[in-house]
Write an enzyme that holds these catalytic residues in place. Sequence first.
Site, short mmCIF file in Angstrom:
data_model
loop_
_atom_site.label_atom_id
_atom_site.label_comp_id
_atom_site.label_asym_id
_atom_site.label_seq_id
_atom_site.Cartn_x
_atom_site.Cartn_y
_atom_site.Cartn_z
N GLY A 238 0.56 -1.63 0.78
CA GLY A 238 0.17 0.24 0.24
C GLY A 238 1.06 0.93 0.26
O GLY A 238 2.28 1.92 -0.70
N SER A 239 0.53 1.75 0.84
CA SER A 239 1.22 3.82 0.49
C SER A 239 0.78 4.40 1.15
O SER A 239 -0.95 4.87 0.64
CB SER A 239 1.82 3.52 -0.52
OG SER A 239 3.01 2.50 -0.88
N ASN A 240 1.52 5.60 1.78
CA ASN A 240 0.73 7.06 1.82
C ASN A 240 1.43 8.21 0.78
O ASN A 240 3.41 7.63 1.09
CB ASN A 240 0.58 7.91 3.48
CG ASN A 240 0.14 6.09 4.15
OD1 ASN A 240 -1.85 7.04 3.49
ND2 ASN A 240 0.41 6.45 5.06
N ASN A 510 -4.08 5.14 -1.24
CA ASN A 510 -4.45 3.53 -1.84
C ASN A 510 -6.01 3.72 -1.96
O ASN A 510 -6.74 2.74 -2.62
CB ASN A 510 -3.72 2.37 -0.97
CG ASN A 510 -2.30 2.49 -0.83
OD1 ASN A 510 -2.36 1.95 0.37
ND2 ASN A 510 -2.03 2.52 -1.40
N ARG A 539 -7.56 4.92 6.92
CA ARG A 539 -5.93 5.57 6.59
C ARG A 539 -6.72 6.41 5.46
O ARG A 539 -6.20 7.81 5.78
CB ARG A 539 -5.46 4.19 6.16
CG ARG A 539 -3.98 5.60 6.23
CD ARG A 539 -3.20 4.02 5.66
NE ARG A 539 -3.43 2.49 4.92
CZ ARG A 539 -3.24 3.47 3.60
NH1 ARG A 539 -1.88 4.15 3.54
NH2 ARG A 539 -2.95 1.68 3.38
#
Length: 798
Positions: A238-240, A510, A539
């Site tokens: 995933g990621s931010n 995401n 998130r």
Amino acid sequence: MRTRLRHAVVAAVALFTAVGALPAAAAQNQQKQEHPSHGGLSATIRYTEYGIPHILAKNYADLGFGTGWAQATDQVCTLADGFVTVRGERSRFFGADAASDTALSSATRNLSSDLYFRGVREAGTVEKLMATPAPRGPSPAVKELMRGFAAGYNAWLRKNPITDPACRGAGWVRPVTVQDVAARNFALAVLGGQGRAVDGITAAQPPATTTPTTGAPDARDTARAARELFAADSADMGSNAVAFSGATTANGRGLLLGNPHYPWQGGRRFWQSQQTIPGELNIAGGSLLGSATISIGHNAQVAWSHTVATGVTLNLHQLTLDPADPTTYLVDGTPERMSKRRVTVAVQGGEPVTRTQWWTRYGPVVTSLGAALPLPWTTTAAYALNDPNATNLRASDTALGFSKARGTSDVLGALQRTQGLPWVNTIAADSRGHTLFTQSQVLPRITDELAQRCSTPLGRVTYPASGVAVLDGSRGDCALGSDPDAVQPGIFGPAKMPVLKDAPYAENSNDSAWLANAERPITGYERVFGTVGTQRSMRTRGALQDVSAMASRGRLTVRDLQAQQFANRVTAGDLAAADAAKACAALPGGTATGSDGTAVDVREACGVLAAWDRTANTGSRGALLFDRLWRKLPNSSLWKVPFSAADPVGTPNTLNTDAPAFVTALADTVTELRAAGVPLDSRLGEHQFVVRNGKRIAVPGGTESLGVWNKVEPVWNPAGGGYAEVTTGSSYIQAVGWDGGHCPVARTLLTYSQSSNPNSPHFGDQTRLFSAEKWVTSRFCEKDILSSPALRVVRVRS
């Protein structure tokens, strides 16, 4: 122009004379030069704190050589294991039935992994892509990087003993070819397409009987499984990332915080370096193992990061079969025979295994997309998988374009020119204050109009629900077609990609492109890219709250990015902990009934929840209790106030403590922790940790559903002390800005450290920094590299 050229020449001279001008201690270290063998490739590797290499080379082949050498130094066993995978030799060395290398495909067993990758190799897929002229194929520079990488890896093997117990003395650690390096890049490209369906491709066999069979998949169940399979929070990556424009910063220049969530073990780890060819290239950041380019990073003027995108990188074609032959399908009434790939795999301790794979004009026949999504091959129908990234070996050229960018417009230009990213968004900021978000990825050209016109009954359910199109493969007018600006047929061109330029902030966690900026929503893209107007993840909601508040506050600096990374705010806790504590305190007699019917005294839990600081810091008391409770609450009855597209960040809300499931979950959580010997008010770091060289290292952060920016996915092992390992989460983190000088202001952190070798000094050093929420100050400019007290210079040659 003349001034810029003069600066480039001065920089080149400074770089190549730098070794001769080292401080005395560094000059002494430099005397140890390593010459593995004679030949034409060479590079200079300057190591600074935490084992970060700064690779200096004269050309792309030399740069690849230095990169391959340095990666092997830190990750030889992980790299070698991946090369075994893409050669299709796991069954030979590790056994056919052993669990496979999940870093490079979804294969559950070595045999299916080998059947797929041997098939790719024997079909010459990668060689054909390498021979395709740019821009559709890789550029000469990328080919030189790959050639150099293979030579550098091989030179390291010839010169150095392996000290990592994971592969010391192993016969499967062998020299590699350029084809092996390219095949690893291919595996990453198809990870979301063919790589997701390896078991279903290699197991697909025609029905044994000519009697018509039933077994069409249930549309609702398939749609649900597809939605879960392609959901943003279901993957191990995933990621931010957030970019802030000059309108929000203290000096009018851009800022970028990248926080990718990738596996902590195996072949999808990042590895950190700086790559320099004087006058040509100067870039620092994180590379996926086996890659000769920087995946996420910054240069002197621009920084970028990626987040895993919601675009569905595959589609299915439902085949109408010839009633007399289930290996023949009809297109506009004309029969076409499937082609065969007979693949033989060597097996440890047994006879070779031969299987046939079946291919069509659309791609391979597939009988599942994972265990929960069967696609049965009957006498009347079968399914073929289309993966446009199976003809895409351009990601390295995209990365190289980013490396040379002078601003966000160049980043976008590189994406439009190379069209190489298979499954990620791009977020960027530059020194002039610009920002960029774009979902520029290689996707099958599934327009909503095409899906409406050509979906099968199954596709009419799966496409709206998940973005997975199932098209009627018996109709020629259902072909995907081409966009005039697309580099290859059957994909969307750059004009169709969601793009947001120069917003005060551009953020992604995401979810789809819709709310990259909540005040400037992006709409108008096709369903295959993602949804509009749908509920966001916890998130995403927390991230949008945080970054919009930061942008409104203004006067931002790199320090603000660092604070955001380790704020460890639990979004779910802010929404639900107070209500949970209040409902807990109101229980008659302070007891709750568990799922086994036992009455449990929960009074202590009420106080812990009420006093919890709503963070996932290692010292937070109550974070572990809330985490275990939250995982037990059913999504179906979680909230009293439902989602509203008019308030996508604020809804749903208000914990439904009236639901019987809440009381049951509370009782079960208290029982679980007490049975494990875990005090309810334990500090999180006492029971969320990793073990490196026999020592515990506390880990901050929290799981996906809690909505913590600093995401980690730990493994619950109460007998081992709680969450005793992390499978995926925050990985190569960078906070980058500019202050008007020649050097960017950058702070980085590689959470799991540079090396997988427990005998390396860089096996857990940055992991300890991560635990303490500390950062590495980037040494990007020459003066900073040469002044490192840890400087060690190694000259390597082929």
